[in-house]
Design a protein around this motif. Structure first.
Motif, PDB file in Angstrom:
ATOM      1  N   UNK A  75       0.786  -1.300  -0.123  1.00 13.78           N
ATOM      2  CA  UNK A  75       0.016  -0.060   0.066  1.00 13.78           C
ATOM      3  C   UNK A  75       0.959   1.137   0.025  1.00 13.78           C
ATOM      4  N   UNK A  76       0.201   2.446  -0.453  1.00 13.11           N
ATOM      5  CA  UNK A  76       1.022   3.653  -0.210  1.00 13.11           C
ATOM      6  C   UNK A  76       0.918   4.125   1.231  1.00 13.11           C
ATOM      7  N   UNK A  77       2.091   4.247   1.920  1.00 12.91           N
ATOM      8  CA  UNK A  77       2.149   4.645   3.098  1.00 12.91           C
ATOM      9  C   UNK A  77       2.964   6.024   3.480  1.00 12.91           C
ATOM     10  N   UNK A  78       3.268   6.039   4.670  1.00 14.63           N
ATOM     11  CA  UNK A  78       4.151   7.489   4.939  1.00 14.63           C
ATOM     12  C   UNK A  78       5.435   7.426   4.452  1.00 14.63           C
ATOM     13  N   UNK A  79       6.299   6.031   4.534  1.00 13.53           N
ATOM     14  CA  UNK A  79       7.575   6.177   3.886  1.00 13.53           C
ATOM     15  C   UNK A  79       7.590   6.763   2.392  1.00 13.53           C
ATOM     16  N   UNK A  84       7.923  13.143 -11.531  1.00 17.24           N
ATOM     17  CA  UNK A  84       7.048  12.243 -12.045  1.00 17.24           C
ATOM     18  C   UNK A  84       7.098  10.837 -11.393  1.00 17.24           C
ATOM     19  N   UNK A  85       6.011   9.992 -11.233  1.00 11.16           N
ATOM     20  CA  UNK A  85       6.106   8.875 -10.611  1.00 11.16           C
ATOM     21  C   UNK A  85       5.535   7.785 -11.401  1.00 11.16           C
ATOM     22  N   UNK A  86       6.337   6.694 -11.415  1.00 18.58           N
ATOM     23  CA  UNK A  86       5.799   5.779 -12.357  1.00 18.58           C
ATOM     24  C   UNK A  86       5.130   4.557 -11.380  1.00 18.58           C
ATOM     25  N   UNK A  87       4.101   4.018 -11.728  1.00 15.96           N
ATOM     26  CA  UNK A  87       3.473   3.175 -11.032  1.00 15.96           C
ATOM     27  C   UNK A  87       3.416   1.835 -11.755  1.00 15.96           C
ATOM     28  N   UNK A  88       3.725   0.498 -11.245  1.00 11.35           N
ATOM     29  CA  UNK A  88       3.939  -0.543 -11.838  1.00 11.35           C
ATOM     30  C   UNK A  88       2.479  -0.985 -11.928  1.00 11.35           C
ATOM     31  N   UNK A 146       2.360  -6.413 -14.884  1.00 13.80           N
ATOM     32  CA  UNK A 146       3.925  -6.380 -14.844  1.00 13.80           C
ATOM     33  C   UNK A 146       4.156  -7.025 -13.291  1.00 13.80           C
ATOM     34  N   UNK A 147       3.602  -6.628 -12.574  1.00 12.39           N
ATOM     35  CA  UNK A 147       3.673  -7.274 -10.967  1.00 12.39           C
ATOM     36  C   UNK A 147       3.781  -8.882 -11.208  1.00 12.39           C
ATOM     37  N   UNK A 148       2.552  -9.155 -11.985  1.00 11.02           N
ATOM     38  CA  UNK A 148       2.353 -10.705 -11.764  1.00 11.02           C
ATOM     39  C   UNK A 148       3.521 -11.276 -12.567  1.00 11.02           C
ATOM     40  N   UNK A 149       4.054 -10.750 -13.708  1.00  3.44           N
ATOM     41  CA  UNK A 149       5.080 -11.237 -14.566  1.00  3.44           C
ATOM     42  C   UNK A 149       6.426 -11.335 -13.737  1.00  3.44           C
ATOM     43  N   UNK A 150       6.509 -10.490 -12.751  1.00  5.37           N
ATOM     44  CA  UNK A 150       7.710 -10.761 -12.028  1.00  5.37           C
ATOM     45  C   UNK A 150       7.465 -11.423 -10.671  1.00  5.37           C
ATOM     46  N   UNK A 151       6.301 -12.165 -10.389  1.00  6.14           N
ATOM     47  CA  UNK A 151       6.155 -12.976  -9.086  1.00  6.14           C
ATOM     48  C   UNK A 151       5.731 -12.115  -8.198  1.00  6.14           C
ATOM     49  N   UNK A 152       5.123 -10.750  -8.251  1.00  3.91           N
ATOM     50  CA  UNK A 152       4.768 -10.129  -7.366  1.00  3.91           C
ATOM     51  C   UNK A 152       3.323  -9.711  -7.036  1.00  3.91           C
ATOM     52  N   UNK A 153       2.587 -10.089  -6.109  1.00  2.00           N
ATOM     53  CA  UNK A 153       1.224 -10.117  -5.944  1.00  2.00           C
ATOM     54  C   UNK A 153       0.777  -8.761  -5.326  1.00  2.00           C
ATOM     55  N   UNK A 154      -0.326  -8.343  -5.858  1.00  2.00           N
ATOM     56  CA  UNK A 154      -0.971  -7.035  -5.322  1.00  2.00           C
ATOM     57  C   UNK A 154      -2.284  -6.991  -4.601  1.00  2.00           C
ATOM     58  N   UNK A 174      -3.962  -4.110  -3.932  1.00  2.00           N
ATOM     59  CA  UNK A 174      -4.638  -2.876  -4.467  1.00  2.00           C
ATOM     60  C   UNK A 174      -4.720  -2.782  -6.076  1.00  2.00           C
ATOM     61  N   UNK A 175      -5.685  -2.501  -6.595  1.00  2.29           N
ATOM     62  CA  UNK A 175      -5.515  -2.501  -8.107  1.00  2.29           C
ATOM     63  C   UNK A 175      -4.548  -1.428  -8.530  1.00  2.29           C
ATOM     64  N   UNK A 176      -4.149  -1.588  -9.945  1.00 11.34           N
ATOM     65  CA  UNK A 176      -3.442  -0.690 -10.540  1.00 11.34           C
ATOM     66  C   UNK A 176      -3.935   0.694 -10.788  1.00 11.34           C
ATOM     67  N   UNK A 177      -5.088   0.939 -10.998  1.00 10.85           N
ATOM     68  CA  UNK A 177      -5.952   2.162 -11.113  1.00 10.85           C
ATOM     69  C   UNK A 177      -6.031   3.070  -9.746  1.00 10.85           C
ATOM     70  N   UNK A 178      -6.505   1.977  -8.575  1.00 11.94           N
ATOM     71  CA  UNK A 178      -6.370   2.767  -7.239  1.00 11.94           C
ATOM     72  C   UNK A 178      -5.037   3.279  -6.607  1.00 11.94           C
ATOM     73  N   UNK A 179      -4.054   2.390  -7.035  1.00 14.47           N
ATOM     74  CA  UNK A 179      -2.732   2.799  -6.658  1.00 14.47           C
ATOM     75  C   UNK A 179      -2.117   4.167  -7.392  1.00 14.47           C
TER      76      UNK A 179
END
Length: 290
Positions: free
Chosen positions: A105-109, A127-131, A135-143, A145-150
């Motif tokens: 999640x998007x946090x204070x850090x 500029x801030x890039x959001x994966x 792309x996250x699934x291709x690299x074995x990272x589970x999410x 929160x949806x990409x749109x919400x992030x």
């Protein structure tokens, strides 16, 4: 004959060659547009509510002033490049600084890192890039929160000027050139953090070799989410085998022809409850030879 209008007419579709732009003093069209906030130059300062003493003591980075952040950048990066020096002189567009991440999640850090990136130079376009989820699934990272919400969360952060929804997993020179990125803000300790994918780290190493990396200090004291325990399946305990039934002689259980068990009634036992063992309904025996 030339006409004069106020600066609000800049947004009309008329031929601008017919007008003199009236502003504070004799200024050019470019400076007048800048007054309206339409230029690529970011504001020199952004108002933020002061942090609490508790936040400064616990997290550390909220206590960093703009001067502290820029001094740290100058001490760790060669700032004699054209982008940084011209930004300090105010003769060029804002320095374009890029930050990427999962933000789930998007946090204070994250917010405090974006603050440092935004304040790293006197004028910054952040500029801030959001994966993406794919792309996250291709690299074995589970999410979670949806990409749109992030992307929406990032867009509503006060420090962000532009969201890049298709940020690449691994940075390369082609992406930096296409996006006109001057610097990439990278958090301290990323290169040795086992949580970061090796491919991402290779991209950051490339940025460092191009002398386009600026450091951001790590925020401490954050509350990390505790992952939900995965319920374990209940162990299956095999039942003890039933002991074989041994049919004894005279047992009330005996198999019938169909393989089932039927109950055999016990043998009838007559009980003699009459006196002298003689029934009152029987005639007495008479000895005929007496």
């Amino acid at each position: 004959m030339r006409r004069s209008i106020d600066s609000s007419s800049v947004l009309s579709n008329d031929d601008m060659s017919e007008y003199d732009i009236i502003s504070d003093g004799q200024q050019s069209l470019e400076s007048s547009i800048a007054d309206l906030g339409l230029s690529d130059k970011a504001p020199a300062s952004i108002y933020e509510p002061p942090p609490t003493r508790a936040a400064e003591e616990l997290f550390g980075t909220p206590a960093l002033t703009t001067g502290n952040i820029q001094a740290y950048v100058r001490a760790n990066v060669s700032v004699d490049t054209t982008a940084a020096r011209q930004s300090e002189l105010g003769n060029r567009r804002a320095v374009r600084v890029y930050v990427d991440g999962l933000f789930d999640p998007f946090d204070v850090g994250h917010a405090l890192q974006l603050r440092q990136a935004k304040l790293s130079f006197p004028s910054v376009q952040l500029l801030v890039g959001v994966f993406s989820d794919d792309m996250c699934a291709q690299h074995g990272v589970s999410t979670k929160t949806s990409h749109l919400e992030r992307c929406e969360l990032i867009r509503h952060c006060r420090w962000v000027d532009e969201v890049v929804p298709d940020g690449p997993w691994k940075l390369d020179d082609a992406f930096l050139s296409a996006m006109r990125i001057d610097y990439v803000a990278i958090g301290e300790g990323v290169s040795i953090n086992p949580a970061y994918d090796k491919e991402r780290v290779k991209g950051y190493d490339l940025v460092k070799s191009l002398r386009k990396a600026i450091p951001t200090r790590r925020t401490v004291g954050l509350t990390r989410p505790i992952p939900s325990p995965v319920p374990l399946p209940s162990p299956v305990i095999p039942s003890a085998p039933s002991p074989p039934k041994i049919e004894e002689k005279g047992s009330p259980l005996s198999p019938n022809g169909s393989g089932t068990i039927r109950r055999v009634p016990p043998p009838r036992v007559e009980r003699n409850e009459f006196r002298n063992g003689q029934s009152p309904f029987e005639e007495p025996l008479v000895d005929l030879f007496d």
